[in-house]
Design an enzyme around this catalytic site. Sequence first.
Site: not given
Ligand code: 5GP
Ligand code: MG
Length: 178
Positions: A102-103, A106, A155, A162, A168
């Site tokens: 994963e990038d 969160d 964020f 993005d 990106r």
């Molecule tokens: P989770 O399921 O862990 O809440 O969400 C993960 C996904 O939320 C990441 O793969 C990403 O797409 C998006 N995301 C969460 N935090 C950020 C952030 O700070 N910036 C961006 N651009 N995307 C985020």
């Molecule tokens: Mg993602």
Amino acid sequence: MKTVHLHQRPFQCLLTPTQIADRVRLLGQAISQDFAGRKPLMVGVLNGAFVFVADLVRQLTIQPEIAFVRYASYEGMQSTGKLQALLPLNEQVAGRDVILIEDIVDSGHTMQQLIALAQQEGAASVRVASLLLKPDALQVPLTVDYVGFEIENRFVVGYGLDYDGQGRELAGIYVLAE
Ligand code: 5GP
Ligand code: MG
């Protein structure tokens, strides 16, 4: 480093390309050691992880298989409690060592679902690599085995991530500065 504007909002550099490259090299070394002699299936989560996967796999001294999945956004998942596959995984997962990439993790909901899916499909082992982790945002118990950077609950964009379709391509990671 500099400020960039995306959709008229200012973002400040949080992690430089050099900082990221140094860290990704170490992650590549750690994964290569842990999976020495094996051929893990590395699964990147689109869209955000494409840059991280590309840089990470080029730091490996092992020979993995590389695939990508894409899932509908987190909102959809929350309402249904299930991930909706937009680009499902075709590779055989049963019996494989799977590394999910994963990038950013969160809330952890996306990764929790992906781990469960890989386990359901009979993966021999499931590990998780994420360039970024927001420890304060985590809502589920989750172990991220390979973490690039732990960051504040703010964020971020760049290096694959993005803001509403923009940012990106940025080589560094930028944080919303307002
Ligand atoms: P989770 O399921 O862990 O809440 O969400 C993960 C996904 O939320 C990441 O793969 C990403 O797409 C998006 N995301 C969460 N935090 C950020 C952030 O700070 N910036 C961006 N651009 N995307 C985020
Ligand atoms: Mg993602």
